[in-house]
Scaffold this active site. Structure first.
Site, PDB file in Angstrom:
ATOM      1  CB  SER A  47      -0.921   0.011   1.221  1.00 46.56           C
ATOM      2  OG  SER A  47      -0.199  -0.226   2.407  1.00 46.56           O
ATOM      3  CD  GLU A 117      -2.182  -8.679  -2.861  1.00 50.59           C
ATOM      4  OE1 GLU A 117      -2.682  -8.874  -3.988  1.00 50.59           O
ATOM      5  OE2 GLU A 117      -2.028  -7.550  -2.370  1.00 50.59           O
ATOM      6  CD  GLU A 184      -7.481  -5.314   1.345  1.00 51.09           C
ATOM      7  OE1 GLU A 184      -6.357  -5.846   1.323  1.00 51.09           O
ATOM      8  OE2 GLU A 184      -7.697  -4.165   0.906  1.00 51.09           O
TER       9      GLU A 184
HETATM   10  O1  KIV Z   1      -0.361  -3.383   1.591  1.00 52.58           O
HETATM   11  C1  KIV Z   1      -1.067  -3.338   2.611  1.00 52.58           C
HETATM   12  O2  KIV Z   1      -1.064  -2.374   3.388  1.00 52.58           O
HETATM   13  C2  KIV Z   1      -1.918  -4.483   2.888  1.00 52.58           C
HETATM   14  C3  KIV Z   1      -2.971  -4.317   3.926  1.00 52.58           C
HETATM   15  C4  KIV Z   1      -4.101  -3.580   3.339  1.00 52.58           C
HETATM   16  C5  KIV Z   1      -3.382  -5.624   4.496  1.00 52.58           C
HETATM   17  O3  KIV Z   1      -1.790  -5.479   2.262  1.00 52.58           O
END
Ligand code: KIV
Length: 284
Positions: A47, A117, A184
């Site tokens: 993220s 993922e 999520e």
């Molecule tokens: O990249 C991230 O911050 C995540 C969270 C949303 C779980 O994968």
């Protein structure tokens, strides 16, 4: 030296029924503050691409980007378990690519675990990484690296087929050796079923109260983006307002000459300047 949180500690928290708070962090100061506040697990999530680097998805994030930020977080967190995200296409090509990049996040970045993922389809990869002694956190439900296939960021697992698939994914990942699973954007009743079905902890984001833990993106919970707050996020501060106000006041102070003041300036023996032939005191 503070005792480091380990994956074993995280597993025991589920056994004791103790909820697990997790936060993302991407730099030294935020990691340090989260660690000092007692957050047991910090996620250096991809993220990063959206909340720190300004991309419109996580797709452009590279292994180099991840290592750079994991290193900063590792310098700030003394106690928290640091989980580093494997970014898009850093583990999907084949197992040897996945092992290589997972190893880099630990060896070069200083992470203690990696996250990747995907469900059943990546279970073998999860197993191979875990067998090498690298703890793996899995991530199912809305998996942002597949946003182009999903066609947007929407809740997953609402239909019978999708629910059944997510339950299968979770079980396969636990069997493969994941130490925890992020859920999520999964409906709360389905998260409850998955959480009860697994002996490893589930960590929810937009997945309701029944998960063993919760993870939030730092910028969402601190209110750093005033224009967008995801439904699943709770704002514990409104830092965007505080920062904007500080910037505005700073600009005004510089412009009107009230910054820096005497207390923010350094003096010297002004006789030295006179000896050099300069007037010591600047005329008003
Ligand atoms: O990249 C991230 O911050 C995540 C969270 C949303 C779980 O994968």
């Amino acid at each position: 030296m503070a005792k480091k949180v380990t994956v074993r500690d995280i597993a025991e928290m589920k056994v004791r029924g103790e909820r697990i708070p997790m936060l993302t962090a991407y730099d030294y100061p935020s990691a340090r503050l989260a660690d000092e506040a007692g957050v047991p697990m910090i996620l250096v999530g991809d993220s990063l691409g959206m909340v720190v680097l300004g991309y419109d998805s996580t797709i452009p994030v590279t292994v180099e980007d991840m290592i750079h930020h994991i290193k900063a977080v590792a310098r700030g967190a003394r106690r928290s378990l640091i989980v580093g995200d494997l970014p898009f296409m850093s583990y999907q090509v084949d197992t040897s690519q996945a092992l290589h990049n997972a190893g880099r996040l630990l060896q070069e970045g200083g992470a203690h675990a990696v996250k990747l993922e995907g469900g059943e389809k990546v279970a073998e990869t999860v197993g191979r990484i875990a067998e090498c002694g690298i703890p793996v956190m899995s991530h199912i439900g809305l998996t942002p690296q597949s946003v182009n296939s999903f066609g947007g960021y929407r809740v997953q697992g609402k239909s019978k087929d999708e629910s059944a698939r997510l339950i299968r994914d979770a079980v396969a990942l636990e069997e493969a050796g994941a130490f925890a699973i992020v859920l999520e954007l999964v409906p709360a009743p389905l998260s409850r079923v998955i959480t009860q079905r697994l002996s490893i902890p589930t960590i929810g984001i937009g997945a309701g109260i029944h998960c063993d833990g919760q993870v939030q993106v730092l910028h969402d919970m601190l209110g750093l983006y005033a224009d967008f707050v995801p439904k699943h996020a709770r704002q514990y501060a409104r830092l965007a307002e505080i920062m904007s106000d500080a910037f505005t006041r700073y600009i005004a102070d510089v412009k009107d000459g009230s910054f820096p003041g005497e207390e923010e300036s350094f003096g010297m023996d002004e006789g030295i300047l006179e000896e050099l032939g300069y007037k010591a005191t600047i005329p008003e």
